[in-house]
Design a protein around this motif. Structure first.
Motif, PDB file in Angstrom:
ATOM      1  N   LEU A   1      43.231  38.571  55.259  1.00  0.00           N
ATOM      2  CA  LEU A   1      43.089  38.391  53.814  1.00  0.00           C
ATOM      3  C   LEU A   1      43.042  39.735  53.105  1.00  0.00           C
ATOM      4  CD1 LEU A   1      40.634  35.348  53.624  1.00  0.00           C
ATOM      5  CD2 LEU A   1      43.101  35.374  53.227  1.00  0.00           C
TER       6      LEU A   1
ATOM      7  N   SER B   1      45.613  40.844  50.277  1.00  0.00           N
ATOM      8  CA  SER B   1      45.168  41.262  48.945  1.00  0.00           C
ATOM      9  C   SER B   1      45.879  42.565  48.558  1.00  0.00           C
ATOM     10  CB  SER B   1      43.652  41.442  48.981  1.00  0.00           C
ATOM     11  OG  SER B   1      43.205  42.110  47.844  1.00  0.00           O
ATOM     12  N   ASP B   2      45.873  43.474  49.481  1.00  0.00           N
ATOM     13  CA  ASP B   2      46.515  44.768  49.313  1.00  0.00           C
ATOM     14  C   ASP B   2      48.003  44.630  48.998  1.00  0.00           C
ATOM     15  OD1 ASP B   2      45.133  47.165  49.657  1.00  0.00           O
ATOM     16  OD2 ASP B   2      46.652  47.725  51.190  1.00  0.00           O
TER      17      ASP B   2
ATOM     18  N   GLU C   1      48.890  43.065  45.613  1.00  0.00           N
ATOM     19  CA  GLU C   1      48.744  44.022  44.510  1.00  0.00           C
ATOM     20  C   GLU C   1      49.937  44.959  44.431  1.00  0.00           C
ATOM     21  OE1 GLU C   1      44.749  45.640  45.255  1.00  0.00           O
ATOM     22  OE2 GLU C   1      44.279  44.868  43.255  1.00  0.00           O
TER      23      GLU C   1
ATOM     24  N   GLN D   1      39.221  30.250  51.360  1.00  0.00           N
ATOM     25  CA  GLN D   1      38.902  31.522  50.707  1.00  0.00           C
ATOM     26  C   GLN D   1      39.869  31.819  49.566  1.00  0.00           C
ATOM     27  OE1 GLN D   1      36.332  33.605  50.968  1.00  0.00           O
ATOM     28  NE2 GLN D   1      35.411  32.096  52.312  1.00  0.00           N
TER      29      GLN D   1
ATOM     30  N   ARG E   1      39.012  29.528  46.613  1.00  0.00           N
ATOM     31  CA  ARG E   1      37.751  29.932  45.981  1.00  0.00           C
ATOM     32  C   ARG E   1      37.925  31.243  45.212  1.00  0.00           C
ATOM     33  NH1 ARG E   1      33.142  29.289  50.623  1.00  0.00           N
ATOM     34  NH2 ARG E   1      33.034  27.011  50.672  1.00  0.00           N
ATOM     35  N   ALA E   2      38.638  32.181  45.822  1.00  0.00           N
ATOM     36  CA  ALA E   2      38.831  33.478  45.170  1.00  0.00           C
ATOM     37  C   ALA E   2      39.553  33.271  43.842  1.00  0.00           C
ATOM     38  CB  ALA E   2      39.627  34.414  46.068  1.00  0.00           C
TER      39      ALA E   2
ATOM     40  N   LYS F   1      36.310  33.066  41.437  1.00  0.00           N
ATOM     41  CA  LYS F   1      36.130  34.487  41.136  1.00  0.00           C
ATOM     42  C   LYS F   1      37.241  35.052  40.268  1.00  0.00           C
ATOM     43  CE  LYS F   1      32.548  34.689  43.851  1.00  0.00           C
ATOM     44  NZ  LYS F   1      31.201  34.747  43.307  1.00  0.00           N
TER      45      LYS F   1
ATOM     46  N   TYR G   1      39.918  36.154  41.179  1.00  0.00           N
ATOM     47  CA  TYR G   1      40.306  37.352  41.900  1.00  0.00           C
ATOM     48  C   TYR G   1      41.823  37.497  41.764  1.00  0.00           C
ATOM     49  CZ  TYR G   1      40.627  40.507  45.931  1.00  0.00           C
ATOM     50  OH  TYR G   1      40.869  41.575  46.756  1.00  0.00           O
TER      51      TYR G   1
ATOM     52  N   PRO H   1      44.426  39.347  42.823  1.00  0.00           N
ATOM     53  CA  PRO H   1      45.438  39.368  43.892  1.00  0.00           C
ATOM     54  C   PRO H   1      45.674  37.992  44.535  1.00  0.00           C
ATOM     55  CG  PRO H   1      43.913  41.203  44.132  1.00  0.00           C
ATOM     56  CD  PRO H   1      43.347  40.320  43.055  1.00  0.00           C
ATOM     57  N   PHE H   2      44.701  37.085  44.378  1.00  0.00           N
ATOM     58  CA  PHE H   2      44.881  35.763  44.987  1.00  0.00           C
ATOM     59  C   PHE H   2      45.120  34.666  43.948  1.00  0.00           C
ATOM     60  CE2 PHE H   2      42.300  37.074  48.997  1.00  0.00           C
ATOM     61  CZ  PHE H   2      43.400  37.796  49.446  1.00  0.00           C
TER      62      PHE H   2
END
Ligand code: B12
Ligand code: SF4
Lengths: 442, 324
Positions: free
Chosen positions: A208, A212-213, A216, A244, A247-248, A252, A254, A256-257
């Protein structure tokens, strides 16, 4: 909306200019938080505040389109973790995989059978996924063209080799296949290829954090039509990753996700692949690639998909209007059922099966099943009487006999009393209707 | 950016429930099994302990079933007439963790057999297998109120999992479970408030919460499964958030629902578009079970040995290869 009114207020100039149409910045902040107005209406936002508010206002998960502009398969845009909170938005897409070394005509024949009629709905797989196992760009391209011409569904192209992918794309102009996949090794070229051809792209990593990296980096290159593949293939690990990712995205925000996630069924046996896919479908995949391709195997998966994505607040209903099945006459039997869409269509298909024309009277039970509506007091003699009256059954048929569902045999007496019609108790399961009809209405 | 996994904090966990009793514990089982105890949503091991894997029960009847489709004959034709043989086949042939004995013969509309007869059947099955036993009545409350207490008494100390207790009919069964040391299935009609209320009523009679298993009711795939799925998810979330009256493990009577659907049973000729009945029937049962496992189901009750095999594999994979 991720932010509260107060959180938004802190980002505003707090000068109460009124240019937004609200008397104070606080009033404006509350309206933005409630989703009543867009933050753009304040002309005095600082660039940082604008960026923060935009990120918060963006949907938690992007909507991604796969396939031709006119008839794309839509995935993503989910906002929930549990269907009981709010209906899931876009059905998880199902892609059936074939290797470019396989017998394509045989695949196409199987693939074309993966559309089903059930309870008044049409279920179908969404995508054909072509995997390059030959290592041969020419062969891959040829297979892609064949699929494009004959599969009738958008494509997923699976190869991490950019040159193989690049060779196939010129012949698929406008088809916008999903390119699978960009990896930490090939992402610059693969992203460029996807952008140039306007194709959605799978981002694939080995963890993960790596995912994410990589996401981006790809977003920084300017591409946002993305699906996420964490690289996991074991059932428990895929479940963990998909959870995950969801949820991200929704909890969140988030960034990148903030894209739909996908999964590959990895079991070697088709039946086990389906069971594994049920896990991924239930828990957060927006796209599943599998190899099982027999109707008996795919139908249960598509049925669970239809169930899972249905509205938890409002059951699907049919109009409570009498329906004639077949070439009815005034002597045709009358079957009473409920207006729960599932119940009605099951009964309808069995009555059609019986080959004896008949009327079906769906009583308005607010879309609940036979036993549920009976237990809730919605299917009663009085309700049946009302349905008979409103639908003018007396003038349609020359008899006064109705058939009750077997599960509510207890309603016979009260129905006879309330309606003045004679009551025949039918079988419990609708599958018994054909036999019942033969015995009673021949 | 290093991605930090999002780990939910839960206040509580699912109640552990032990089924069966060994000789040392006052029964005759070779072993006991424990269900429940999860401190996380289904199979999310990073979030909390999942000490016990879900169990697979196989359903048998005390009378040869007339309406099971032909696809069961190759597995059970020679054992349908004898529940002891049938039970052994499930355990040693197909790897069932539990035998789920359905006392169909007691149904007044079927054979209307006596409570004594039913008690004798239960003893016979207990003698035939070493695993813990689940016993379900015929489903008609008046009759079950006679049958189940008799069964409870005859099998005193065995810690059977006995069902069903319902909102309007739980007292005599609960009393019998307390006196003769059994565990209870509390069934509610896909309604979380009734589920909770029933558990309150039962525990107020002094049966400990650790001796209750919830049956929130389910339907087959395509026949309202999503309602059962959502109720189970809500019950499980309630348990993790600390609601003690929703904290019991859950059981789902899947086979009985699935094998009355047309999708599971109709031969290919009737619906050519649906494909062969063989895979379709097995998968209708296995997919129903697999979906409910994702909602938190702890005891899966199945009929078909191939569905059992697929679900065992699914559970093994989801437990990360451990515990089976
Ligand atoms: C899903 C479900 C619900 C859903 C509703 C779904 C819906 N839209 O109806 C929800 C969760 C909302 C629900 C609520 C309740 N439910 Co409910 N529910 C079910 C469940 C699991 C499945 C029902 C279903 O969808 N079946 C599928 C459809 C297609 O079946 P069907 O309509 O009966 O049709 C079949 C046959 O009847 C036949 N048929 C139909 N029409 C006709 C016509 C003729 C002429 C013939 C011959 C045959 C025929 O063909 C079909 C296929 O064979 C059942 C249990 C179960 N496993 O069956 C309980 C069940 C029906 N519910 C039950 C109860 C008690 C309730 C509640 C009253 C509980 C409460 N809260 O108090 C509420 C009522 C809510 C309300 N006020 O409306 C009980 C009924 C008990 C009883 N025997 O009387 C059941 C049996 C559960 C149980 N074991 O206790 N329920
Ligand atoms: S326009 Fe902006 S600064 Fe002026 S009152 Fe509205 S929110 Fe405040």
């Amino acid at each position: 909306m991720g932010l509260t009114g107060l959180e938004i207020y802190k980002l505003l100039p707090k000068t109460n200019t009124g240019d937004c149409g609200f008397p104070t910045c606080l009033a404006f902040a509350m309206a933005v938080a409630a989703g009543k107005i867009n933050q753009e209406k304040c002309p005095h936002l600082s660039p940082e505040a604008r960026e923060t508010l935009e990120a918060a206002a963006a949907p938690p998960m992007r909507l991604v389109r796969i396939g031709p502009e006119q008839t794309p398969v839509l995935v993503g845009n989910e906002t929930e973790l549990f269907r009981h909170d709010k209906r899931f938005n876009n059905q998880c897409a199902i892609a059936v995989e074939v290797a470019d070394t396989e017998d394509m005509p045989a695949f196409l024949q199987d693939f074309s059978a993966l559309t089903f009629e059930r309870v008044g709905q049409r279920y179908s797989v969404d995508l054909a996924a072509l995997r390059c196992t030959s290592g041969d760009a020419g062969r891959f391209r040829e297979a892609a063209v064949l699929l494009r011409n004959s599969a009738g569904k958008p494509l997923v192209l699976i190869s991490e080799d950019v040159s193989i992918m690049a060779a196939a794309l010129p012949v698929l102009v406008g088809d916008r296949p999903l390119l699978c996949a960009a990896t930490p090794q090939n992402y610059r070229d693969m992203t460029e290829l996807a952008q140039k051809n306007g194709c959605p792209l799978v981002v694939r990593a080995k963890s993960l954090t790596e995912l994410s990296d990589l996401t981006e980096k790809i977003v920084r290159l300017g591409h946002r039509e993305l699906l996420l593949d964490s690289g996991s293939r074991e059932t428990a690990a895929v479940l963990a990753d998909l959870t995950q990712l969801r949820r991200a995205a929704v909890r969140k925000r988030y960034q990148p996700f903030a894209y739909p996630a996908m999964a590959f069924a990895s079991a070697t046996e088709p039946l086990a692949e389906i069971v594994q896919s049920i896990v991924f479908l239930s828990k957060y995949a927006s796209l599943i690639v599998l190899k099982a391709r027999q109707p008996a195997q795919v139908l249960p998966l598509l049925t669970w998909r239809a169930n899972l994505y249905s509205d938890p607040q409002k059951p699907i209903q049919v109009e409570p209007k009498v329906v004639a099945v077949g070439a009815v006459s005034p002597a045709s039997p009358v079957y009473v059922t409920t207006n729960f869409s599932l119940t009605f269509f099951i009964v309808e298909s069995e009555v059609a099966n019986s080959k004896i024309p008949a009327y079906i009277l769906p009583v308005n039970t607010e879309g609940t099943s036979v036993l549920t509506s009976w237990a809730a007091g919605k299917l009663t003699g009085a309700a049946i009487y009302k349905a008979l009256q409103e639908n003018g059954l007396e003038s349609r048929v020359n008899h006064k006999t109705l058939v009750l569902p077997g599960y509510v045999a207890v309603l016979s007496g009260s129905t006879q009393e309330a309606t003045g019609w004679k009551v025949l108790v039918g079988p419990r399961e609708a599958s018994g209707i054909a036999k019942f009809a033969r015995e009673n209405f021949r | 950016m290093v991605f930090m996994p999002i780990v939910e904090k839960y206040r509580s966990k699912v109640q552990e429930v032990v089924l069966g009793a060994t000789r040392a514990q006052g029964g005759t089982r070779d072993f006991t099994v424990t269900v429940g105890g999860e401190a996380a949503l289904p199979f999310l091991h990073y979030e909390g302990q999942i000490p016990h894997r879900p169990l697979i029960g196989m359903e048998i009847w005390d009378t040869a079933p007339a309406d099971w489709p032909a696809c069961f004959a190759p597995y059970f034709a020679d054992s349908f007439r004898d529940p002891a043989v049938w039970a052994q086949r499930c355990v040693s042939g197909y790897g069932a963790d539990l035998v789920v004995l359905h006392l169909k013969s007691a149904d007044p509309d079927l054979l209307d057999t006596s409570p004594e007869h039913c008690a004798a059947v239960v003893s016979k099955v207990l003698n035939a297998v070493g695993c813990p036993l689940v016993v379900l009545g015929c489903g008609k409350p008046e009759k079950d109120n006679l049958v189940l207490p008799a069964v409870a008494e005859a099998a005193a100390g065995e810690n059977l999992l006995l069902g069903l207790a319902e909102q309007n009919n739980y007292k005599s069964l609960t009393a019998a479970a307390i006196v003769y040391k059994h565990t209870l299935i509390a069934q509610s009609p896909i309604d979380i408030n009734i589920c909770k209320q029933l558990n309150i009523l039962i525990t107020e009679m002094n049966l400990p919460a650790g001796r209750i298993v919830i049956d929130p009711t389910t339907a087959a795939l395509g026949y309202g499964l999503e309602y059962g799925y959502s109720i189970m998810e809500r019950v499980r979330i309630g348990a993790l958030q600390g609601d003690a009256m929703l904290s019991m493990p859950m059981i789902g009577n899947i086979g009985a629902e699935v094998w009355r659907t047309r999708e599971a049973t109709a031969p290919a000729e009737e619906n050519p578009g649906w494909g062969e009945q063989h895979d379709r029937g097995i998968l209708w049962e296995a997919t129903t079970a697999a979906a409910l496992l994702q909602a938190g189901l702890d005891i899966v009750v199945l009929r078909h040995p191939e569905a059992v095999r697929l679900i065992r594999q699914n559970i093994t994979e989801l437990m990360g290869g451990r515990g089976v």
